[in-house]
Design an enzyme around this catalytic site. Structure first.
Site, PDB file in Angstrom:
ATOM      1  N   GLY A 103      -0.887  16.879  30.537  1.00  0.00           N
ATOM      2  CA  GLY A 103       0.490  16.347  30.547  1.00  0.00           C
ATOM      3  C   GLY A 103       1.433  17.335  29.883  1.00  0.00           C
ATOM      4  NE  ARG A 104       5.870  14.194  29.524  1.00  0.00           N
ATOM      5  CZ  ARG A 104       6.153  13.002  30.037  1.00  0.00           C
ATOM      6  NH1 ARG A 104       7.210  12.866  30.799  1.00  0.00           N
ATOM      7  NH2 ARG A 104       5.413  11.954  29.789  1.00  0.00           N
ATOM      8  CB  ILE A 105       1.970  17.050  24.517  1.00  0.00           C
ATOM      9  CG1 ILE A 105       3.219  16.180  24.321  1.00  0.00           C
ATOM     10  CG2 ILE A 105       1.545  17.648  23.171  1.00  0.00           C
ATOM     11  CD1 ILE A 105       2.980  14.882  23.562  1.00  0.00           C
ATOM     12  NE  ARG A 115      -5.273  10.604  35.060  1.00  0.00           N
ATOM     13  CZ  ARG A 115      -4.203   9.839  34.991  1.00  0.00           C
ATOM     14  NH1 ARG A 115      -4.276   8.584  35.324  1.00  0.00           N
ATOM     15  NH2 ARG A 115      -3.052  10.337  34.592  1.00  0.00           N
ATOM     16  NE  ARG A 134      -0.745   6.505  20.237  1.00  0.00           N
ATOM     17  CZ  ARG A 134       0.319   7.296  20.049  1.00  0.00           C
ATOM     18  NH1 ARG A 134       0.175   8.482  19.485  1.00  0.00           N
ATOM     19  NH2 ARG A 134       1.523   6.893  20.411  1.00  0.00           N
ATOM     20  CD  GLU A 171      -2.864   6.705  13.189  1.00  0.00           C
ATOM     21  OE1 GLU A 171      -1.673   6.370  13.139  1.00  0.00           O
ATOM     22  OE2 GLU A 171      -3.302   7.574  13.940  1.00  0.00           O
ATOM     23  CG  HIS A 218       0.511   9.341  13.857  1.00  0.00           C
ATOM     24  ND1 HIS A 218      -0.073   8.289  14.513  1.00  0.00           N
ATOM     25  CD2 HIS A 218       1.228   9.999  14.804  1.00  0.00           C
ATOM     26  CE1 HIS A 218       0.271   8.303  15.804  1.00  0.00           C
ATOM     27  NE2 HIS A 218       1.065   9.340  15.995  1.00  0.00           N
ATOM     28  N   GLY A 234       2.975  14.097  14.242  1.00  0.00           N
ATOM     29  CA  GLY A 234       3.233  14.873  15.459  1.00  0.00           C
ATOM     30  C   GLY A 234       4.705  15.053  15.796  1.00  0.00           C
TER      31      GLY A 234
HETATM   32  C1  GLV Z   1       3.536   9.749  18.699  1.00  0.00           C
HETATM   33  O1  GLV Z   1       2.392   9.600  18.391  1.00  0.00           O
HETATM   34  C2  GLV Z   1       4.116   9.297  19.917  1.00  0.00           C
HETATM   35  O2  GLV Z   1       3.428   8.723  20.776  1.00  0.00           O
HETATM   36  O3  GLV Z   1       5.338   9.487  20.074  1.00  0.00           O
HETATM   37  C1  GLV Z   2       2.684  12.643  28.062  1.00  0.00           C
HETATM   38  O1  GLV Z   2       1.850  12.649  28.944  1.00  0.00           O
HETATM   39  C2  GLV Z   2       3.068  13.861  27.417  1.00  0.00           C
HETATM   40  O2  GLV Z   2       2.202  14.761  27.308  1.00  0.00           O
HETATM   41  O3  GLV Z   2       4.249  13.954  27.024  1.00  0.00           O
END
Ligand code: GLV
Ligand code: GLV
Length: 319
Positions: free
Chosen positions: A155-157, A178, A238, A267, A285, A287
């Site tokens: 994904g994006r991140i 996937r 997560r 958590e 947590h 991020g």
């Molecule tokens: C952080 O964990 C988020 O989902 O934005």
């Molecule tokens: C969600 O899939 C992200 O990576 O932002």
């Protein structure tokens, strides 16, 4: 359409001011998450609710809000805390805050990778509490530049993290997910491989999947045993994606070499076995936790709320 909104936890002041311009706001001002009782009471009669990733937005909470509820605006990109099926059944939109937090979250995964590879937390503890002297084999860490990175979740991140690996640290990128993602490959020269191959071949494995029934406990004892004994695992996605007890055992027995974690299975509790180990970097947590990112996430929430209150589909509906 009414304009009453409940916010389960006070957002940055500038965001609360913007929200106040588009609706009548009630907020849980306590320096802790809303309790279940507060949540059930707070949502009552609201047209929209703004929720945090640690609020369980269950069918009971959605029912307690009442039939006028139009929107659940989560202040996070992940939305595993929300009963999506129930929201859909009741015709309630659910929104998240993608994109604006991608860099901050990928940066945090990098901070953990460096911390774990180069003994930053253990070194910090040593400097503060003991003495140290330079020596040829003192606190040797892992090489990063030029090594192989395995990204789980494209994904994006995950893509942003991998791009930094490729272009900042000249790493070879493998990825699992996937299906193959052409943009991912274009940006990172990454190769799509089965998870098992990724685990066996990578020096670093970084997790960037959402939490779903398919990804829960995706990394357990069996997967950890496939990894190199020199490998480092990074989890900024997560907590429940990793079996925390199995990870603690693998770190203790040096089945893998180290880990960097920003998220935990239960958590805010953390497996005591993990806390006792020196080869794991632990962050609380964080991020998305930069001033700029939390502000941008807030503005995104405000835009989603404003649209829903106008009866329009909000820009960041998750489906
Ligand atoms: C952080 O964990 C988020 O989902 O934005
Ligand atoms: C969600 O899939 C992200 O990576 O932002």
């Amino acid at each position: 359409m009414g304009r009453k909104v409940y916010v389960t936890r006070a957002l940055p002041r500038a965001v609360m001011e913007e929200l106040g311009k588009v609706c009548e706001v009630t907020v849980n001002d306590a320096p802790r998450p809303a309790t279940k009782e507060e949540l059930l009471e707070g949502v009552k009669g609201r047209d929209a609710i703004v929720t945090m990733l640690n609020d369980p937005v269950t069918a009971e909470v959605i029912a307690a809000a009442g039939p006028q509820l139009r929107l659940i605006a989560n202040y996070a990109v992940g939305y595993n805390n929300i009963d999506l099926a129930e929201a859909a059944r009741r015709g309630v939109w659910v929104t998240n805050t993608p994109d604006v937090l991608t860099n901050a979250t990928a940066d945090m995964a990098w901070a953990l990778l460096f911390a774990a590879a180069r003994h930053i937390p253990a070194g910090d503890r040593l400097v503060r509490t003991g003495t140290f002297a330079w020596a040829p084999e003192f606190m040797l860490g892992a090489d990063i530049t030029g090594r192989t990175l395995g990204v789980v979740g494209a994904g994006r991140i995950g893509r942003n993290f991998a791009r930094k690996a490729r272009h900042g640290f000249d790493m070879k990128v493998l990825y699992a997910g996937r299906h193959p993602v052409p943009e991912f490959e274009a940006e990172t020269e990454g190769r799509f491989v089965p998870l098992e191959e990724l685990l066996r071949a990578s020096d670093f494995v970084s997790l960037h999947v959402p939490l779903t029934p398919e990804t829960r406990h995706m990394i357990g004892a069996k997967e950890l045993a496939m990894m190199k004994p020199t490998a480092i695992l990074i989890n900024s996605s997560r907590g429940p994606v990793v079996e925390e007890k199995a990870l603690a055992a693998a770190l203790k027995s040096r089945t893998i070499w180290a880990a960097g974690l920003d998220v935990y299975e239960n958590e805010p509790d953390v497996e005591p076995e993990l806390k006792a180990l020196d080869n794991v970097a632990l962050a609380p947590h964080l991020g998305t936790a930069t001033t700029g990112t939390r502000y941008e996430m807030g503005l995104m929430v405000v835009r989603n709320v404003a649209a829903a209150l106008e009866g329009q589909e909000p820009p960041n509906v998750v489906k």
